[in-house]
Motif scaffolding. Structure first.
Motif, mmCIF file in Angstrom:
data_model
loop_
_atom_site.group_PDB
_atom_site.id
_atom_site.type_symbol
_atom_site.label_atom_id
_atom_site.label_comp_id
_atom_site.label_asym_id
_atom_site.label_seq_id
_atom_site.Cartn_x
_atom_site.Cartn_y
_atom_site.Cartn_z
ATOM 1 N N UNK A 107 -65.434 42.852 25.007
ATOM 2 C CA UNK A 107 -64.390 43.846 25.234
ATOM 3 C C UNK A 107 -64.530 45.030 24.281
ATOM 4 N N UNK A 108 -65.028 44.748 23.063
ATOM 5 C CA UNK A 108 -65.202 45.822 22.084
ATOM 6 C C UNK A 108 -66.173 46.882 22.561
ATOM 7 N N UNK A 109 -67.300 46.440 23.142
ATOM 8 C CA UNK A 109 -68.288 47.391 23.642
ATOM 9 C C UNK A 109 -67.714 48.237 24.770
ATOM 10 N N UNK A 110 -66.895 47.610 25.604
ATOM 11 C CA UNK A 110 -66.280 48.352 26.717
ATOM 12 C C UNK A 110 -65.336 49.436 26.188
ATOM 13 N N UNK A 111 -64.575 49.096 25.146
ATOM 14 C CA UNK A 111 -63.632 50.064 24.579
ATOM 15 C C UNK A 111 -64.359 51.220 23.900
ATOM 16 N N UNK A 112 -65.481 50.910 23.255
ATOM 17 C CA UNK A 112 -66.296 51.965 22.645
ATOM 18 C C UNK A 112 -66.862 52.876 23.726
ATOM 19 N N UNK A 113 -67.364 52.251 24.812
ATOM 20 C CA UNK A 113 -67.947 53.020 25.924
ATOM 21 C C UNK A 113 -66.912 53.952 26.542
ATOM 22 N N UNK A 114 -65.663 53.492 26.609
ATOM 23 C CA UNK A 114 -64.579 54.306 27.170
ATOM 24 C C UNK A 114 -64.159 55.432 26.223
ATOM 25 N N UNK A 115 -64.539 55.302 24.951
ATOM 26 C CA UNK A 115 -64.144 56.303 23.966
ATOM 27 C C UNK A 115 -62.798 56.030 23.328
ATOM 28 N N UNK A 116 -62.246 54.831 23.566
ATOM 29 C CA UNK A 116 -60.943 54.498 23.001
ATOM 30 C C UNK A 116 -61.028 54.129 21.519
ATOM 31 N N UNK A 117 -62.176 53.569 21.105
ATOM 32 C CA UNK A 117 -62.379 53.259 19.696
ATOM 33 C C UNK A 117 -63.792 53.691 19.305
ATOM 34 N N UNK A 118 -64.013 53.788 18.005
ATOM 35 C CA UNK A 118 -65.344 54.127 17.510
ATOM 36 C C UNK A 118 -66.081 52.846 17.103
ATOM 37 N N UNK A 119 -67.381 52.961 16.883
ATOM 38 C CA UNK A 119 -68.167 51.820 16.414
ATOM 39 C C UNK A 119 -67.632 51.329 15.066
ATOM 40 N N UNK A 120 -67.234 52.274 14.230
ATOM 41 C CA UNK A 120 -66.707 51.909 12.911
ATOM 42 C C UNK A 120 -65.403 51.113 13.042
ATOM 43 N N UNK A 121 -64.517 51.552 13.950
ATOM 44 C CA UNK A 121 -63.264 50.824 14.162
ATOM 45 C C UNK A 121 -63.533 49.434 14.728
ATOM 46 N N UNK A 122 -64.529 49.329 15.612
ATOM 47 C CA UNK A 122 -64.892 48.022 16.160
ATOM 48 C C UNK A 122 -65.378 47.091 15.047
ATOM 49 N N UNK A 123 -66.191 47.614 14.149
ATOM 50 C CA UNK A 123 -66.697 46.805 13.029
ATOM 51 C C UNK A 123 -65.551 46.325 12.143
ATOM 52 N N UNK A 124 -64.592 47.242 11.875
ATOM 53 C CA UNK A 124 -63.433 46.853 11.057
ATOM 54 C C UNK A 124 -62.627 45.749 11.747
ATOM 55 N N UNK A 125 -62.436 45.907 13.071
ATOM 56 C CA UNK A 125 -61.652 44.931 13.825
ATOM 57 C C UNK A 125 -62.353 43.571 13.864
ATOM 58 N N UNK A 126 -63.680 43.576 14.000
ATOM 59 C CA UNK A 126 -64.435 42.319 14.028
ATOM 60 C C UNK A 126 -64.337 41.596 12.680
ATOM 61 N N UNK A 127 -64.361 42.366 11.582
ATOM 62 C CA UNK A 127 -64.192 41.764 10.258
ATOM 63 C C UNK A 127 -62.801 41.142 10.130
ATOM 64 N N UNK A 128 -61.795 41.884 10.591
ATOM 65 C CA UNK A 128 -60.417 41.382 10.526
ATOM 66 C C UNK A 128 -60.238 40.159 11.422
ATOM 67 N N UNK A 129 -60.921 40.166 12.557
ATOM 68 C CA UNK A 129 -60.848 39.029 13.484
ATOM 69 C C UNK A 129 -61.351 37.748 12.824
ATOM 70 N N UNK A 130 -62.426 37.871 12.044
ATOM 71 C CA UNK A 130 -62.968 36.712 11.337
ATOM 72 C C UNK A 130 -61.963 36.162 10.326
ATOM 73 N N UNK A 131 -61.221 37.064 9.678
ATOM 74 C CA UNK A 131 -60.226 36.627 8.694
ATOM 75 C C UNK A 131 -59.038 35.950 9.374
ATOM 76 N N UNK A 132 -58.576 36.576 10.470
ATOM 77 C CA UNK A 132 -57.376 36.074 11.143
ATOM 78 C C UNK A 132 -57.649 34.906 12.078
ATOM 79 N N UNK A 133 -58.928 34.762 12.471
ATOM 80 C CA UNK A 133 -59.308 33.747 13.473
ATOM 81 C C UNK A 133 -58.535 33.962 14.777
ATOM 82 N N UNK A 134 -58.271 35.229 15.088
ATOM 83 C CA UNK A 134 -57.545 35.547 16.316
ATOM 84 C C UNK A 134 -58.467 36.130 17.363
#
Length: 570
Positions: free
Chosen positions: A10-37
């Motif tokens: 889903x992250x790649x799709x959102x980047x492709x749409x221009x809704x988020x940047x690659x940097x924001x995706x990386x931050x979210x993936x790091x946070x996802x690992x912490x939250x396990x969500x």
């Protein structure tokens, strides 16, 4: 929020749409690992995307249709057939039968890929399921409408049955309010969740002579949500005291506390105030979305002219910027927004607040603690020894704090603070009343922002009408020109014709001319007159502009911003 398999990317799709940047995706993936969500939940909670953007991409990818529950006419039999347990657990709701195949049941789901939930609905109803996408927030709001009050009343009835032979709830029973499945815990939890989902800013729990009234403040106006028997009050207040860290045995003194609440994946800060009254303790809980205070400037609702004035004030290297207005006018949001604009790694920013309303990365925030003798004034003295560039003071409450703030600004610091006054010009006279010399104010203050929040008219049901001569006069609109203004209507999507609020501003830079005036003995009216001559829009002017543009009603402008002396003249 929706839950999706990682293989969908889903992250790649959102980047492709221009809704988020690659940097924001990386931050979210790091946070996802912490939250396990789930990634979708994390992206939304971090404020990188909206639920609507997320839903759009999901629908495109999965080939499911989105649904807006505000357009749905619900079938009570279907609601009962599926049952609250499944709907709450799996965040779904039936929205009707498939028009082309009556063996299929249309179900709005926060997660259309939840096959176990689809099987459960099929099992209890006997119908095949046609999944549709809808945000978890919309579904939970609708479930609250169906079951929220019912749950609360059932819990209240259960509590009353358990304590039928008791005249009051003793302290030992109040301690039992911490048991997770007790009726009182359910009542308080349901109340908080319902208030958040309805967009409330405050919850009032008020003891009356023969009942306990619960009201929510929505778009600045209180609305009755529930009434309980008086024997529920003691346990309800005890539960709130427990979760906000207050003394449940103290019932004679006012108490203030706070708690953190998580609803639908969003974190809220809840400030609790308890006040003894003749019929018992009254409780007010103020709800603040933690991420809601740190907005970008473009979302404040400033006109282009006001935005230019604000930029001119905030670009000063030193001086005092004051934000004024009554309680609940959005001052904190404006202060935090300005702070975010100024937050760079090259400056040292320190705040002193009571309480700290939102955590800002890179900013040193100090919480006032009166018991530890850490007041605004004492904290400011220490802060000045911490080599600050920018200081934010939660509120200037007394002459001592005002004097230190003035000295700090004159010695090269930028100070941001709030003040409880009705207008920009009144802020100057308030500082004079606090003992600050007028000539010092002229040197120290660089700009004052006064603001209010007005309710927006619901775009779906607002009613147009031709403005009368009196109304044109109130709006300072040419009487010989036609003008259509709007009044509140009323529909299922709004609150008596209004939906949401927008800020109106009065921004006064302290110019050379105003500084000269401050060296004389002046009144607030004289200061305002000079500011208006130099192009300042007053709150009344800003309110009138919103009426003319059809954003709000003339009644709302009068309620919030109109000068009643002028109203009498007109």
């Amino acid at each position: 929020m929706a839950i999706f398999s990682n293989r969908i990317r889903i992250g790649d799709l959102l980047v492709h749409k221009g809704y988020i940047t690659e940097d924001q995706l990386s931050q979210a993936l790091e946070e996802q690992q912490k939250q396990k969500g789930k990634l979708g939940e994390v992206l939304i909670s971090m404020g990188f995307i909206s639920e609507e953007q997320f839903g759009e991409v999901i629908c495109d990818k999965l080939g499911v249709s989105p649904v807006n529950l505000k357009d749905v006419k619900f079938d009570d039999e279907l609601i009962q057939l599926v049952g609250e347990t499944i709907m709450r657990r799996d965040v779904l709701i039936p929205i009707g039968y498939d028009e082309e195949d009556y063996t299929k049941l249309k179900v709005a789901m926060a997660d259309p890929l939840n096959l176990a939930a689809i099987d459960d609905v099929n099992l209890v109803t006997g119908y095949d399921v046609a999944p549709y996408y809808c945000s978890a927030t919309q579904i939970n709001i609708q479930l609250d409408k169906f079951f929220g009050k019912k749950q609360a009343m059932e819990a209240a009835e259960q509590f009353e049955a358990e304590h039928a032979n008791e005249f009051d709830v003793n302290e030992e029973q109040e301690e039992d309010a911490s048991v997770s499945d007790s009726p009182i815990v359910k009542i308080v939890r349901t109340m908080l969740q319902e208030a958040v989902r309805m967009g409330s800013s405050d919850i009032h729990i008020e003891p009356m002579e023969r009942s306990v009234r619960v009201r929510y403040r929505i778009d600045g106006v209180l609305k009755i949500a529930m009434e309980y028997n008086t024997n529920v009050l003691s346990a309800m207040v005890a539960r709130i005291k427990i979760i906000s860290g207050l003394d449940i045995s103290e019932k004679r003194k006012p108490q203030d506390g706070r708690l953190t609440l998580d609803v639908d994946g969003e974190e809220f800060d809840v400030r609790v105030s308890i006040l003894p009254t003749v019929y018992g303790e009254k409780t007010v809980m103020r709800l603040t979305k933690k991420k809601g205070l740190t907005k970008e400037k473009k979302y404040l609702g400033l006109s282009p002219e006001d935005e230019k004035r604000l930029d001119g004030i905030t670009h000063n290297p030193h001086g005092i910027i004051l934000v004024t207005g009554p309680t609940g006018s959005g001052k904190s949001t404006t202060c935090y927004t300005v702070l975010n604009e100024l937050n760079k790694e090259t400056v040292n920013i320190i705040t002193v607040e009571d309480p700290v309303e939102a955590n800002v990365p890179g900013v040193n925030q100090v919480q006032v603690n009166v018991k530890a003798e850490l007041t605004f004034a004492s904290a400011l003295r220490s802060i000045l020894r911490q080599d600050p560039d920018i200081i934010m003071i939660g509120e200037i409450r007394d002459g001592e704090t005002a004097g230190i703030a003035v000295q700090a600004s004159i010695t090269g610091h930028l100070v941001i603070s709030t003040l409880h006054t009705n207008s920009t010009s009144a802020s100057i006279t308030r500082l004079i009343d606090m003992g600050v010399e007028p000539y010092l104010i002229g040197d120290a203050v660089v700009g004052i922002i006064a603001q209010r929040l007005v309710r927006r008219l619901c775009p779906k049901c607002k009613v147009g009408k031709e403005a009368t001569e009196r109304e044109k006069s109130m709006l300072k609109y040419p009487e010989d020109q036609p003008l259509t203004i709007y009044e509140p209507g009323g529909c299922e999507e709004c609150n008596k014709g209004y939906k949401g609020r927008i800020a109106i501003y009065e921004i006064m830079p302290i110019t050379t001319k105003i500084r000269k005036v401050l060296h004389q003995t002046v009144t607030a009216d004289e200061i305002q007159e000079v500011a208006v001559e130099e192009g300042m829009n007053t709150l009344r002017m800003a309110g009138a502009r919103n009426v003319i543009e059809g954003i709000t009603s003339i009644e709302e402008m009068v309620r919030v911003a109109y000068d009643m002396d002028e109203a009498v003249e007109n």
